[in-house]
Design a protein around this motif. Structure first.
Motif, PDB file in Angstrom:
ATOM      1  N   SER A 150      -1.082  30.835  -2.865  1.00 56.17           N
ATOM      2  CA  SER A 150      -2.302  31.150  -3.622  1.00 56.17           C
ATOM      3  C   SER A 150      -3.554  30.896  -2.790  1.00 56.17           C
ATOM      4  O   SER A 150      -4.498  31.694  -2.804  1.00 56.17           O
ATOM      5  CB  SER A 150      -2.333  30.336  -4.917  1.00 56.17           C
ATOM      6  N   ILE A 151      -3.574  29.785  -2.044  1.00 54.13           N
ATOM      7  CA  ILE A 151      -4.750  29.489  -1.216  1.00 54.13           C
ATOM      8  C   ILE A 151      -4.859  30.473  -0.065  1.00 54.13           C
ATOM      9  O   ILE A 151      -5.957  30.918   0.293  1.00 54.13           O
ATOM     10  CB  ILE A 151      -4.677  28.042  -0.699  1.00 54.13           C
ATOM     11  N   GLU A 152      -3.708  30.827   0.535  1.00 56.73           N
ATOM     12  CA  GLU A 152      -3.722  31.752   1.667  1.00 56.73           C
ATOM     13  C   GLU A 152      -4.304  33.101   1.261  1.00 56.73           C
ATOM     14  O   GLU A 152      -5.056  33.727   2.016  1.00 56.73           O
ATOM     15  CB  GLU A 152      -2.298  31.909   2.193  1.00 56.73           C
ATOM     16  N   ALA A 153      -3.991  33.572   0.065  1.00 54.93           N
ATOM     17  CA  ALA A 153      -4.518  34.851  -0.409  1.00 54.93           C
ATOM     18  C   ALA A 153      -6.029  34.777  -0.608  1.00 54.93           C
ATOM     19  O   ALA A 153      -6.760  35.713  -0.247  1.00 54.93           O
ATOM     20  CB  ALA A 153      -3.819  35.246  -1.714  1.00 54.93           C
ATOM     21  N   ASP A 154      -6.525  33.685  -1.179  1.00 58.35           N
ATOM     22  CA  ASP A 154      -7.965  33.535  -1.385  1.00 58.35           C
ATOM     23  C   ASP A 154      -8.716  33.420  -0.059  1.00 58.35           C
ATOM     24  O   ASP A 154      -9.804  33.983   0.111  1.00 58.35           O
ATOM     25  CB  ASP A 154      -8.244  32.295  -2.244  1.00 58.35           C
ATOM     26  N   PHE A 155      -8.161  32.702   0.888  1.00 55.58           N
ATOM     27  CA  PHE A 155      -8.800  32.570   2.197  1.00 55.58           C
ATOM     28  C   PHE A 155      -8.881  33.925   2.904  1.00 55.58           C
ATOM     29  O   PHE A 155      -9.901  34.259   3.522  1.00 55.58           O
ATOM     30  CB  PHE A 155      -8.016  31.579   3.062  1.00 55.58           C
ATOM     31  N   ARG A 156      -7.784  34.686   2.849  1.00 55.69           N
ATOM     32  CA  ARG A 156      -7.740  35.965   3.550  1.00 55.69           C
ATOM     33  C   ARG A 156      -8.825  36.923   3.037  1.00 55.69           C
ATOM     34  O   ARG A 156      -9.409  37.693   3.821  1.00 55.69           O
ATOM     35  CB  ARG A 156      -6.354  36.583   3.412  1.00 55.69           C
ATOM     36  N   LYS A 157      -9.103  36.877   1.752  1.00 51.51           N
ATOM     37  CA  LYS A 157     -10.141  37.745   1.187  1.00 51.51           C
ATOM     38  C   LYS A 157     -11.531  37.407   1.723  1.00 51.51           C
ATOM     39  O   LYS A 157     -12.423  38.256   1.712  1.00 51.51           O
ATOM     40  CB  LYS A 157     -10.148  37.619  -0.338  1.00 51.51           C
ATOM     41  N   ARG A 158     -11.705  36.187   2.194  1.00 52.90           N
ATOM     42  CA  ARG A 158     -13.023  35.729   2.643  1.00 52.90           C
ATOM     43  C   ARG A 158     -13.117  35.531   4.150  1.00 52.90           C
ATOM     44  O   ARG A 158     -14.007  34.856   4.640  1.00 52.90           O
ATOM     45  CB  ARG A 158     -13.372  34.431   1.909  1.00 52.90           C
ATOM     46  N   GLY A 159     -12.157  36.087   4.896  1.00 51.40           N
ATOM     47  CA  GLY A 159     -12.235  36.056   6.348  1.00 51.40           C
ATOM     48  C   GLY A 159     -11.684  34.806   6.998  1.00 51.40           C
ATOM     49  O   GLY A 159     -11.924  34.582   8.188  1.00 51.40           O
ATOM     50  N   LEU A 160     -10.926  34.000   6.247  1.00 53.52           N
ATOM     51  CA  LEU A 160     -10.325  32.796   6.793  1.00 53.52           C
ATOM     52  C   LEU A 160      -8.810  32.948   6.825  1.00 53.52           C
ATOM     53  O   LEU A 160      -8.233  33.631   5.976  1.00 53.52           O
ATOM     54  CB  LEU A 160     -10.702  31.564   5.963  1.00 53.52           C
ATOM     55  N   SER A 161      -8.186  32.308   7.788  1.00 52.82           N
ATOM     56  CA  SER A 161      -6.727  32.348   7.915  1.00 52.82           C
ATOM     57  C   SER A 161      -6.178  30.951   7.700  1.00 52.82           C
ATOM     58  O   SER A 161      -6.509  30.018   8.439  1.00 52.82           O
ATOM     59  CB  SER A 161      -6.333  32.866   9.306  1.00 52.82           C
ATOM     60  N   LEU A 162      -5.340  30.801   6.681  1.00 52.50           N
ATOM     61  CA  LEU A 162      -4.702  29.510   6.400  1.00 52.50           C
ATOM     62  C   LEU A 162      -3.468  29.374   7.280  1.00 52.50           C
ATOM     63  O   LEU A 162      -2.538  30.169   7.192  1.00 52.50           O
ATOM     64  CB  LEU A 162      -4.316  29.417   4.924  1.00 52.50           C
ATOM     65  N   GLU A 163      -3.440  28.354   8.130  1.00 56.44           N
ATOM     66  CA  GLU A 163      -2.314  28.150   9.043  1.00 56.44           C
ATOM     67  C   GLU A 163      -1.256  27.219   8.452  1.00 56.44           C
ATOM     68  O   GLU A 163      -0.063  27.475   8.567  1.00 56.44           O
ATOM     69  CB  GLU A 163      -2.815  27.591  10.382  1.00 56.44           C
ATOM     70  N   GLN A 164      -1.684  26.139   7.833  1.00 56.44           N
ATOM     71  CA  GLN A 164      -0.715  25.193   7.285  1.00 56.44           C
ATOM     72  C   GLN A 164      -1.377  24.348   6.211  1.00 56.44           C
ATOM     73  O   GLN A 164      -2.581  24.069   6.279  1.00 56.44           O
ATOM     74  CB  GLN A 164      -0.150  24.296   8.390  1.00 56.44           C
ATOM     75  N   LEU A 165      -0.561  23.956   5.244  1.00 57.02           N
ATOM     76  CA  LEU A 165      -1.022  23.101   4.151  1.00 57.02           C
ATOM     77  C   LEU A 165      -0.125  21.871   4.121  1.00 57.02           C
ATOM     78  O   LEU A 165       1.084  21.990   3.948  1.00 57.02           O
ATOM     79  CB  LEU A 165      -0.953  23.862   2.824  1.00 57.02           C
ATOM     80  N   LEU A 166      -0.703  20.705   4.312  1.00 54.86           N
ATOM     81  CA  LEU A 166       0.076  19.478   4.436  1.00 54.86           C
ATOM     82  C   LEU A 166      -0.235  18.538   3.277  1.00 54.86           C
ATOM     83  O   LEU A 166      -1.369  18.053   3.156  1.00 54.86           O
ATOM     84  CB  LEU A 166      -0.241  18.773   5.763  1.00 54.86           C
ATOM     85  N   ILE A 167       0.751  18.308   2.414  1.00 53.71           N
ATOM     86  CA  ILE A 167       0.616  17.294   1.364  1.00 53.71           C
ATOM     87  C   ILE A 167       0.978  15.955   1.989  1.00 53.71           C
ATOM     88  O   ILE A 167       2.140  15.676   2.277  1.00 53.71           O
ATOM     89  CB  ILE A 167       1.516  17.615   0.160  1.00 53.71           C
ATOM     90  N   ARG A 168      -0.006  15.123   2.207  1.00 55.03           N
ATOM     91  CA  ARG A 168       0.194  13.871   2.925  1.00 55.03           C
ATOM     92  C   ARG A 168       0.752  12.771   2.026  1.00 55.03           C
ATOM     93  O   ARG A 168       1.526  11.931   2.461  1.00 55.03           O
ATOM     94  CB  ARG A 168      -1.132  13.432   3.553  1.00 55.03           C
ATOM     95  N   ASN A 169       0.365  12.782   0.772  1.00 52.41           N
ATOM     96  CA  ASN A 169       0.818  11.724  -0.125  1.00 52.41           C
ATOM     97  C   ASN A 169       0.622  12.155  -1.575  1.00 52.41           C
ATOM     98  O   ASN A 169      -0.337  12.857  -1.899  1.00 52.41           O
ATOM     99  CB  ASN A 169       0.028  10.434   0.146  1.00 52.41           C
TER     100      ASN A 169
END
Length: 301
Positions: A186-205
């Motif tokens: 879901s975040i990757e799709a929103d970023f792509r619409k605004r010119g950003l590329s999501l590389e990785q999402l890390l849930i740390r805790n």
């Protein structure tokens, strides 16, 4: 730009004092020459722009943003144009409960409500980058502060939207990877619409309420006790099987002895034993009850 301004001012001053009635009109020509030279130098220096590695330049002239981007290195542009640099390297945005880990000071963790109505605290790191070709659109529609306008609010919103589909315990243990994959999409799709590329999402805790933690710990302890008991039972079964096999072996041996030995074989074994006793030094043995009721006396002295 500095040379352009100074040269332009010197040219104006040279034309202004170019009046024979003025005593310092003789300086008019030198001022014009110097002003013209400074204008040329200023135009050349302002036309050459250096873009550092890992950056792209966005050109804007009097509010008009060009779709052409400047790559790293030296570039020729309009001397009056303004160039804004965008970082296209991988960037990270961390939201953490620790006071010195995130981009913002203090507790910046994401607090969400799960399907069972419990509040869960999530520490998260987003790895992303600006798409080079979309840098002019970002500058035109969002601005250079895209981190605060896009990255932070979209990430926090999407996590809250998706957390409601999971129970707290499942979110913490069995379905954590599924949750991470879901919010990534879901975040990757929103970023792509605004010119950003999501590389990785890390849930740390993922921090659960104290009552839920206690319940999980009790469950884990119970499971460990059950596994220990299973091990003990398995060991006892193996020991019982060993004893059964041993008893069966003894029973088989006795059965063989009782059915397989003849009288002549027993007599032969008795004679062998008597010979061994006779060969022993300093032995005086009287054996009674042999076959035929004949006593045998062995005396080596």
């Amino acid at each position: 730009m500095f040379f352009l301004v100074i040269g332009f001012l010197l040219l104006i001053a040279g034309f202004t004092i170019n009046t024979p009635a003025l005593t310092f009109s003789r300086y008019s020509r030198p001022l014009k020459v110097i002003g013209l030279v400074l204008l040329i130098i200023g135009a050349l220096t302002a036309s050459v722009r250096q873009i550092d590695a890992g950056q792209v330049g966005v050109i804007s002239l009097f509010g008009n943003v060009s779709d052409r981007t400047l790559n790293s290195g030296l570039n020729l542009v309009n001397p009056l144009a303004n160039v804004t640099e965008f970082d296209i390297k991988t960037q990270n945005y961390t939201m953490s409960a620790a006071h010195d880990e995130g981009q913002r000071e203090g507790d910046d963790a994401i607090r969400v409500l799960t399907a069972d109505g419990l509040e869960v605290v999530i520490d998260l790191t987003v790895l992303y980058r600006v798409v080079s070709a979309d840098a002019p659109r970002i500058y035109r529609e969002i601005g250079p502060d895209y981190m605060d306008k896009i990255v932070r609010p979209i990430t926090r919103t999407r996590i809250r939207d998706n957390a409601v589909y999971y129970d707290a315990v499942a979110l913490y243990s069995t379905r954590r990877d599924e949750f991470q994959g879901r919010i990534y999409k879901s975040i990757e799709a929103d970023f792509r619409k605004r010119g950003l590329s999501l590389e990785q999402l890390l849930i740390r805790n993922i921090d659960l309420p104290a009552s839920v933690k206690k319940t999980i710990e009790s469950k884990i302890n119970a499971e460990q006790d059950a596994q220990k008991m299973q091990f003990v039972l398995q060991k006892e079964r193996q020991e019982a099987e060993r004893k059964r096999v041993e008893a069966q072996g003894i029973a088989d041996y006795q059965k063989i002895l009782s059915t397989g030995l003849s009288d002549k074989q027993l007599q032969y074994e008795q004679i062998k034993a008597q010979r061994e006793l006779a060969a022993s030094p300093n032995a005086k043995i009287v054996i009674m009850g042999g076959r035929g009721n004949v006593p045998l006396i062995l005396n080596d002295n």
